[in-house]
Design an enzyme around this catalytic site. Structure first.
Site, PDB file in Angstrom:
ATOM      1  N   ASP A  54      -2.569  -1.587   9.880  1.00  0.00           N
ATOM      2  CA  ASP A  54      -2.666  -1.656   8.544  1.00  0.00           C
ATOM      3  C   ASP A  54      -3.143  -3.074   8.098  1.00  0.00           C
ATOM      4  O   ASP A  54      -3.218  -3.371   6.798  1.00  0.00           O
ATOM      5  CB  ASP A  54      -1.195  -1.484   8.098  1.00  0.00           C
ATOM      6  N   LYS A  94       0.798  -1.081   0.060  1.00  0.00           N
ATOM      7  CA  LYS A  94      -0.074   0.147  -0.076  1.00  0.00           C
ATOM      8  C   LYS A  94       0.883   1.171   0.099  1.00  0.00           C
ATOM      9  O   LYS A  94       1.997   0.960   0.255  1.00  0.00           O
ATOM     10  CB  LYS A  94      -0.863   0.068   1.205  1.00  0.00           C
TER      11      LYS A  94
HETATM   12  P1  ATP Z   1       4.269  -0.238   7.832  1.00  0.00           P
HETATM   13  O1  ATP Z   1       4.031   0.181   6.430  1.00  0.00           O
HETATM   14  O2  ATP Z   1       2.715  -1.162   8.111  1.00  0.00           O
HETATM   15  O3  ATP Z   1       4.619   0.450   8.891  1.00  0.00           O
HETATM   16  P2  ATP Z   1       6.682  -1.352   6.984  1.00  0.00           P
HETATM   17  O4  ATP Z   1       6.372  -1.819   5.475  1.00  0.00           O
HETATM   18  O5  ATP Z   1       7.427  -0.363   7.336  1.00  0.00           O
HETATM   19  O6  ATP Z   1       5.343  -1.592   7.714  1.00  0.00           O
HETATM   20  P3  ATP Z   1       7.279  -4.212   7.344  1.00  0.00           P
HETATM   21  O7  ATP Z   1       7.745  -4.704   6.238  1.00  0.00           O
HETATM   22  O8  ATP Z   1       5.730  -4.788   7.661  1.00  0.00           O
HETATM   23  O9  ATP Z   1       7.573  -2.733   7.597  1.00  0.00           O
HETATM   24  O10 ATP Z   1       8.238  -5.005   8.589  1.00  0.00           O
HETATM   25  C1  ATP Z   1       8.609  -4.295   9.724  1.00  0.00           C
HETATM   26  C2  ATP Z   1       9.315  -5.141  10.712  1.00  0.00           C
HETATM   27  O11 ATP Z   1       8.437  -5.913  11.221  1.00  0.00           O
HETATM   28  C3  ATP Z   1      10.496  -5.815   9.857  1.00  0.00           C
HETATM   29  O12 ATP Z   1      11.766  -5.085  10.220  1.00  0.00           O
HETATM   30  C4  ATP Z   1      10.378  -7.166  10.561  1.00  0.00           C
HETATM   31  O13 ATP Z   1      11.344  -7.318  11.830  1.00  0.00           O
HETATM   32  C5  ATP Z   1       9.174  -7.330  11.332  1.00  0.00           C
HETATM   33  N1  ATP Z   1       8.194  -8.166  10.449  1.00  0.00           N
HETATM   34  C6  ATP Z   1       7.470  -9.236  11.174  1.00  0.00           C
HETATM   35  N2  ATP Z   1       6.776 -10.027  10.143  1.00  0.00           N
HETATM   36  C7  ATP Z   1       7.152  -9.848   8.855  1.00  0.00           C
HETATM   37  C8  ATP Z   1       6.908 -10.152   7.714  1.00  0.00           C
HETATM   38  N3  ATP Z   1       5.996 -11.173   7.263  1.00  0.00           N
HETATM   39  N4  ATP Z   1       7.464  -9.575   6.484  1.00  0.00           N
HETATM   40  C9  ATP Z   1       8.267  -8.615   6.977  1.00  0.00           C
HETATM   41  N5  ATP Z   1       8.603  -7.928   8.118  1.00  0.00           N
HETATM   42  C10 ATP Z   1       8.286  -8.597   9.187  1.00  0.00           C
END
Ligand code: ATP
Length: 297
Positions: A137, A10
Site C-alpha cells: 500500500d 485510504k
Molecule cells: P493496511 O490498511 O495497509 O492494511 P492498517 O491501516 O490496517 O494497514 P497500520 O495502521 O498500518 O494498519 O498498522 C498495522 C500494524 O503495523 C500496527 O499494529 C503496528 O504494530 C505496525 N506499525 C508499524 N509502523 C507503524 C506506523 N508508522 N504506524 C502505525 N502502525 C505501525
C-alpha cells in the site's frame, strides 16, 4: 532544518482478491481512494535514528526499527550509502491497524521527509521503488488521489475522478492484522475456486463521473467476509450506518474500520450522528476523497 510531510489515509472502493500465489501473496485488483484523514511526519537532524509518535492511538505504534517510517528511512539511507541520522516524529491521526494504511502513509511521509532533509534527491521512480519494497500500500500513499493497484497492489495506474466523494468512517474498538485477515480469506475460500481479480468498469465510470450513487452500487471488498468472521460486531456498525441513510457501507480494506459513502455533507453529519449514537464504534470521522498524496508542508 525541519521538514514536515502530510500523508493521507485510504479507503479501497474495490478490493478484488485472487487466489493465493506460490509466494503467499494474492493478486489484487485494488481501487484506492485517498481520503482527508492525515498523519504528519516531521524529520529533524539527529544522531542515529529516533522515532516518536503522538496522537490518540500513539500507544499502539512501535517506536523501534519495525516502525514503517523507520524502515523507510533505513532503506533510503542504505541506497545512498549514508547513516540514517534523523528524528522522525509522527503526528498520528489515521486510526492504527484500521485498514486505512496508516503505517504505509508514515512510510511514504518519512521517505519524502528524509529525502528532503538529507538532500538525497531521489527520483520519483526511486521513491516509488522503495515504497513498493516496504509494502503493497506504500506506493499509493506517495501518489494519493485515486489509483488502480494490480500485482499485490503495488503496480499503480492513476485514475480520473470527476468530483469529491463524502465519507464517514467508524473506527472500531480494536484492530485487525492484515495477514490474519488474508489467512481467514484463505480459510473461508479453501473449498472454492477463487477467480482472478478483475476491476469493475462500472466502478471506474462512477469515479470518473463523480457520481456517488453509481459508486455506491459498484463498491466491493472481497476481504469483508473474512474481516466480519474475525470481528463479528462490525455487522452491527454496518447496519447502523446503512439504516442512517448511507449509500454504501463496507469494511475498509482489511478492517476493522468501516466506511460509509454518503450523498453530501449534510448526509455525512446525519450518518455520523447515528453511528455515534449507536454505540457500535469507538470514534467517527467525517471526510472527503480524493485527497492528495504525500505533500511537503
Ligand atoms: P493496511 O490498511 O495497509 O492494511 P492498517 O491501516 O490496517 O494497514 P497500520 O495502521 O498500518 O494498519 O498498522 C498495522 C500494524 O503495523 C500496527 O499494529 C503496528 O504494530 C505496525 N506499525 C508499524 N509502523 C507503524 C506506523 N508508522 N504506524 C502505525 N502502525 C505501525
Amino acid at each position: 532544518m525541519t521538514v514536515t510531510v502530510r500523508v493521507p489515509a485510504k479507503v479501497n472502493v474495490q478490493l478484488a482478491v485472487g487466489p493465493a500465489r506460490p509466494d503467499g501473496f494474492h493478486d489484487l485488483a485494488n481501487v484506492f481512494l485517498a481520503v482527508g484523514l492525515y498523519d504528519e511526519v516531521t524529520a529533524t537532524p539527529a544522531e542515529g535514528l529516533r522515532i516518536t509518535c503522538a496522537g490518540p492511538d500513539a500507544g499502539q505504534v512501535p517506536l523501534d526499527r519495525t516502525n514503517l517510517a523507520a524502515r523507510a528511512a533505513l532503506a533510503l539511507a542504505g541506497r545512498h550509502g549514508r547513516t540514517p541520522d534523523v528524528h522522525l516524529h509522527i503526528a498520528k491521526d489515521i486510526p492504527v491497524a484500521g485498514g486505512m494504511a496508516g503505517g504505509s502513509a508514515d512510510a511514504a511521509g518519512a521517505l519524502v521527509a528524509c529525502d528532503t532533509l538529507w538532500g538525497t534527491n531521489a527520483s520519483r521512480e526511486e521513491l516509488l521503488d522503495i515504497c513498493a519494497e516496504l509494502g503493497s500500500d506504500v506506493p499509493f500513499s506517495l501518489v494519493g488521489g485515486a489509483a488502480l493497484g494490480t500485482g499485490r497492489g503495488e503496480l499503480l495506474r492513476p485514475l480520473e475522478v470527476g468530483g469529491s466523494f463524502h465519507w464517514v468512517f467508524a473506527v472500531a474498538d480494536g484492530g485487525l492484522s492484515t495477514p490474519a485477515v488474508y489467512a481467514e480469506f484463505d480459510r473461508l475460500t479453501s473449498h472454492v475456486t477463487v477467480p482472478g481479480p478483475a476491476v469493475s468498469q462500472d466502478l471506474l465510470d462512477a469515479l470518473a463521473k463523480g457520481d456517488p450513487a453509481a459508486l455506491a452500487a459498484a463498491v466491493s471488498n472481497d476481504l469483508q467476509p473474512a474481516a466480519l468472521s474475525l470481528f463479528p460486531k462490525l455487522t452491527d456498525t454496518l447496519a447502523a450506518g446503512r439504516s442512517a441513510g448511507s449509500l454504501a457501507a463496507l469494511v475498509s480494506g482489511s478492517g476493522p474500520t468501516t466506511a460509509f459513502l454518503v450523498r453530501d455533507a449534510e448526509s455525512a453529519r446525519e450518518v455520523a450522528g447515528a453511528l455515534r449514537a449507536s454505540g457500535t464504534c469507538r470514534a467517527v470521522r467525517v471526510t472527503e476523497g480524493p485527497a492528495p498524496g504525500a505533500t511537503l508542508l
